[in-house]
Design an enzyme around this catalytic site. Structure first.
Site, mmCIF file in Angstrom:
data_model
loop_
_atom_site.group_PDB
_atom_site.id
_atom_site.type_symbol
_atom_site.label_atom_id
_atom_site.label_comp_id
_atom_site.label_asym_id
_atom_site.label_seq_id
_atom_site.Cartn_x
_atom_site.Cartn_y
_atom_site.Cartn_z
ATOM 1 N N THR A 360 0.927 -1.029 0.030
ATOM 2 C CA THR A 360 -0.087 -0.137 -0.100
ATOM 3 C C THR A 360 1.101 1.231 0.022
ATOM 4 O O THR A 360 2.360 1.013 0.155
ATOM 5 C CB THR A 360 -0.932 0.026 1.230
ATOM 6 O OG1 THR A 360 -1.493 -1.103 1.062
ATOM 7 C CG2 THR A 360 -1.601 1.208 1.663
ATOM 8 N N ASP A 402 -10.057 -8.514 1.736
ATOM 9 C CA ASP A 402 -10.145 -8.052 2.999
ATOM 10 C C ASP A 402 -11.388 -8.214 3.434
ATOM 11 O O ASP A 402 -11.654 -7.706 4.755
ATOM 12 C CB ASP A 402 -9.881 -6.471 2.742
ATOM 13 C CG ASP A 402 -8.443 -6.342 3.129
ATOM 14 O OD1 ASP A 402 -7.530 -6.962 3.387
ATOM 15 O OD2 ASP A 402 -8.008 -4.706 2.641
ATOM 16 N N SER A 431 -10.814 -2.206 6.442
ATOM 17 C CA SER A 431 -9.476 -1.816 6.353
ATOM 18 C C SER A 431 -8.558 -1.753 7.532
ATOM 19 O O SER A 431 -9.183 -1.549 8.660
ATOM 20 C CB SER A 431 -9.557 -0.813 5.379
ATOM 21 O OG SER A 431 -8.049 -0.072 5.217
ATOM 22 N N SER A 432 -7.230 -1.555 7.485
ATOM 23 C CA SER A 432 -6.345 -1.119 8.451
ATOM 24 C C SER A 432 -5.858 0.229 8.070
ATOM 25 O O SER A 432 -4.896 0.792 9.038
ATOM 26 C CB SER A 432 -5.393 -2.180 8.601
ATOM 27 O OG SER A 432 -5.991 -3.436 9.176
ATOM 28 N N GLY A 452 1.101 -1.512 5.022
ATOM 29 C CA GLY A 452 1.417 -2.651 5.838
ATOM 30 C C GLY A 452 0.295 -3.358 6.453
ATOM 31 O O GLY A 452 0.542 -4.197 7.336
#
Ligand code: GLY
Length: 557
Positions: A360, A402, A431-432, A452
């Site tokens: 990302t 995801d 998402s993170s 990450g």
């Protein structure tokens, strides 16, 4: 005599000039901090043309599509956090991908949520960039696309990092004819310093420059994309593209050690987890215990485990799954903290999962008028689904992975997720990604974020702790080795240079420590209060560079 009057008049002009900054200018410089020098340069070119931080971010996003094809692009999505100096407000733009209608009944098995056209969710980036410009920018979309179009047409040298990612994903990339044709030379992935040109991508970007994002969502590009996706067994249809909408969201706010934090709301789990983890550590004297001491490292680990457990069991896109507001309640977090024992690791289910690294990209920007942007864009894994749509140069994401695609099965990051994150037509996968702002007394101080996958959240968490508890400089806070625990798998990952003695003591407490190579590539901006100038820091783990310029007359320091 003449020269005396000349000197006096010059001094008067200089004094007038310095004490009357150009309208709207408050800070000494504009700044762009991205993961690639050519993308930072694209942003600087836009500042020079009178663009603000939002214009610069959009230009960099398109340039990153070209120079970091593994990390982000118009075949993917992302989030942009904006501080608008005019509105004095923080806004979050959500251009995360959505589940195509046909995915609701599609059977995901094996690797088809990671590789191939079925892995692709409906991209949001082109709409997101257009929306950002229309509402908060100053320049036209076509203008911000020019640096990317030129880079795609003229080419640029493949960087060592890109060459490395090409080797890592060679098996996946080599399966698809168009992808192989573009990214391989004589059956081998492109090597460092090869001049890499992307004529099809240049044409696609040109088409967006001429016809706007409509070209991608309802125009010629949409037709090309759907025809090929259908042929390759993918799920995105014209109606999915036509329906795609950018969402404007409220950031999550938190206070920590006298600072005000603006954090990512759902569909990113980042803000909820960061607020919980920070609340759980705020009253502990981490500085006194010592950075990387056993006590500090143990507490941070337990706090990560506790927060990631909620991610695993409770979170999904709040537009589809009701969100339990208790998860943001300070007392809820404080209560969790009380349950943490400092003498031993809390037990975990023993599941063996092998997480992969996410690719990302994060970038941060600030301009002289005081606008700030933190933007994280992604295709998910490196090169997303590995599918480049023939004739377009567009790499499709693999963000369907995801979602909780198969009951009880972990995703590529080893994250086990609940039905709150099940696939539903139009829903955004959890998402993170965590673009983050830190303010003090209403004054902007820091913008940051990282790639990450789930390690983004632990990384941003520890940078905030390093800055605001351990009083580190931004550079030190980013460079310091980090820990990562995501509840499942039951592993405590550590970065290179983490002290061996602390790791041994953590193992003795019952943690299962494991080295994991290179994660994180933070790009951050801070404001130097003394000089009123923006400073940039690029993570030493990556290839990024901060670049700065001044286009208007600065205030007197
Ligand atoms: N694809 C990584 C994330 O959104 O968390």
């Amino acid at each position: 005599m003449k020269s005396f009057f000349h000197k006096i008049s010059l001094t008067i002009v200089a004094l007038l000039f310095l004490s009357s900054p150009a309208q709207g200018a408050s800070y000494k410089n504009n700044i762009a901090v991205t993961a690639h020098p050519l993308a930072s340069q694209a942003a600087i070119d836009i500042y020079k043309q009178g663009g603000n931080a939002i214009d610069a971010a959009v230009a960099a996003a398109f340039a990153l599509n070209v120079v970091e094809p593994h990390n982000s692009g118009i075949g993917g999505g992302g989030f942009m956090m904006i501080y608008s100096a005019k509105l004095k407000q923080v806004i979050v733009l959500d251009y995360r991908e959505t589940a195509p209608a046909a995915s609701e009944k599609f059977e995901y098995t094996g690797n088809n949520s990671r590789i191939g056209a079925s892995a692709a969710a409906v991209p949001g980036l082109a709409r997101g960039m257009e929306h950002a410009l229309t509402h908060y920018g100053q320049l036209k979309l076509a203008q911000t696309l020019q640096p990317a179009i030129k880079l795609a047409r003229d080419g640029f040298p493949v960087s060592p990092l890109l060459a490395d990612r090409l080797i890592n994903r060679a098996n996946c990339l080599g399966r698809f004819k168009t992808t192989k044709k573009l990214l391989f030379y004589k059956h081998h992935p492109l090597k460092t310093n090869t001049q890499f040109k992307q004529a099809d991508l240049a044409n696609s970007l040109e088409s967006i420059a001429t016809k706007g994002a409509d070209s991608f969502y309802i125009g010629a590009l949409a037709k090309k994309l759907v025809a090929e996706i259908k042929k390759q067994g993918g799920l995105i249809r014209e109606a999915d593209l036509a329906k795609y909408q950018v969402k404007t969201r409220e950031p999550i706010q938190a206070n920590y050690k006298g600072y005000q934090l603006y954090l990512m709301p759902l569909p990113s789990s980042g803000g909820i987890l960061l607020k919980q983890m920070l609340t759980m550590t705020e009253q502990d004297p981490l500085k006194q215990w010592g950075h990387q001491s056993v006590k500090t490292a143990h507490l941070l680990t337990e706090v990560m485990k506790a927060a990631f457990k909620d991610r695993s069991e409770k979170l999904g896109d709040a537009d589809f799954t009701p969100f339990d507001a208790k998860l943001l309640d300070e007392n809820y977090a404080k209560n969790k903290r009380q349950q943490i024992r400092l003498d031993r690791a809390s037990p975990l289910p023993q599941e063996l999962l092998q997480p992969e690294g996410s690719q990302t990209t994060h970038a941060s920007f600030a301009d002289q008028a005081g606008n700030v942007v933190a933007m994280t864009n992604s295709l998910n894994l490196a090169f997303g689904s590995c599918v480049i749509v023939p004739g377009t140069g567009i790499l499709l994401n693999n963000h369907m992975d995801d979602f909780a695609t198969q009951a009880g099965k972990a995703n590529a990051f080893g994250l086990v997720q609940s039905t709150a994150n099940r696939i539903q037509a139009g829903k955004r996968p959890l998402s993170s990604m965590s673009p983050t702002f830190i303010f003090k007394d209403k004054q902007f101080r820091y913008a940051l974020g990282s790639p990450g996958g789930p390690t983004i959240i632990s990384n941003v968490f520890q940078i905030i702790v390093n800055l605001l508890q351990h009083n580190m400089s931004l550079r030190q806070a980013i460079a310091a080795p980090k820990l990562h625990h995501q509840y499942l798998p039951p592993q405590l990952y550590y970065q290179e240079r983490y002290p061996r003695s602390t790791l041994d003591a953590l193992n003795a407490k019952g943690h299962q420590t494991k080295y994991r190579s290179r994660w994180g590539n933070v790009q951050a901006v801070s404001l130097d209060l003394k000089t009123q100038s923006f400073q940039g820091v690029s993570d030493p783990r990556g290839e990024g560079t901060p670049q700065s310029n001044a286009t208007t007359v600065p205030h007197k320091p």
